[in-house]
Motif scaffolding. Structure first.
Motif, short mmCIF file in Angstrom:
data_model
loop_
_atom_site.label_atom_id
_atom_site.label_comp_id
_atom_site.label_asym_id
_atom_site.label_seq_id
_atom_site.Cartn_x
_atom_site.Cartn_y
_atom_site.Cartn_z
N TYR A 38 84.90 103.99 194.35
CA TYR A 38 85.66 103.26 193.33
C TYR A 38 85.94 101.88 193.90
O TYR A 38 86.76 101.73 194.80
N MET A 40 86.14 97.39 193.48
CA MET A 40 86.23 96.15 192.70
C MET A 40 85.99 94.97 193.63
O MET A 40 86.90 94.53 194.34
N CYS A 110 77.23 101.25 181.56
CA CYS A 110 77.83 99.92 181.60
C CYS A 110 78.82 99.85 180.44
O CYS A 110 78.51 100.27 179.32
N ARG A 132 82.39 97.15 183.75
CA ARG A 132 82.36 98.27 184.70
C ARG A 132 80.96 98.86 184.71
O ARG A 132 80.35 99.05 183.66
N ASP A 134 79.29 102.23 185.96
CA ASP A 134 79.63 103.58 186.40
C ASP A 134 78.38 104.41 186.61
O ASP A 134 77.35 104.19 185.97
N ARG A 148 82.17 103.83 190.49
CA ARG A 148 82.59 102.78 189.56
C ARG A 148 82.67 101.47 190.33
O ARG A 148 83.31 101.39 191.37
N ARG A 149 82.00 100.47 189.79
CA ARG A 149 82.16 99.10 190.27
C ARG A 149 82.78 98.30 189.13
O ARG A 149 82.24 98.26 188.02
N VAL A 150 83.91 97.71 189.42
CA VAL A 150 84.67 96.94 188.43
C VAL A 150 84.46 95.46 188.72
O VAL A 150 84.72 95.01 189.84
#
Length: 166
Positions: A38, A40, A110, A132, A134, A148-150
């Motif tokens: 997870y 960001m 996405c 995001r 995912d 998840r990349r925010v």
């Protein structure tokens, strides 16, 4: 992607948003795989030859299921001052695109997000928004969040803290 699969993913993301908005963090943790990543990354303003600013080694957060569980437990203590009194949060998810993942039991998803947050006694509203990316994985017949990349659209975040989950 077929319509049924898109519907399942949309329901998953909608349920996740509802759990977070209702502060059902322990139930939210159940939506995550044990090996979830997870993250960001810090959004960088770049020259026009690299406009995305997404690929950055620095991150606002880079968490595992263990660290997320620790954060949730801390929110239930008296020392979570950033959340006292509890903040009112709304998660909005849109522009959901679903593609096959790298593995047969995974999907790449996405979506765009808008998260608004306020205290009942304060007229200020904080917001963070962006994209995001995912990875959803089918585990025992249910979709779970494996990564998840925010990517916030803001280079400078205007929120007081990042105690919320995006």
């Amino acid at each position: 992607m077929n319509m049924q699969l898109h519907y399942e993913v949309t329901r998953f993301l909608t349920r996740e948003a509802r759990l977070l908005d209702n502060r059902q963090f322990e139930d939210w943790l159940e939506l995550l795989t044990d090996d979830v990543v997870y993250r960001m990354p810090v959004r960088m303003t770049r020259e026009s030859k690299d406009p995305s600013g997404k690929d950055n080694a620095m991150a606002y957060f880079d968490e595992s299921k263990k660290s997320l569980t620790t954060r949730v437990k801390r929110l239930r203590t008296n020392s979570a001052w950033a959340e006292d009194p509890p903040l009112h949060t709304r998660h909005f998810v849109s522009n959901i695109e679903v593609e096959p993942g790298d593995k047969p039991d995974e999907l790449n998803v996405c979506s765009y997000f808008l998260t608004k947050r306020s205290r009942g006694v304060d007229h200020n509203v904080e917001q963070i928004f962006g994209e995001r990316l995912d990875i959803l994985r089918k585990v025992d017949g249910e979709w779970k969040l494996a990564a998840r990349r925010v990517y916030p659209d803001q280079s400078i975040l205007t929120v007081m803290n990042l105690s919320m989950f995006l």
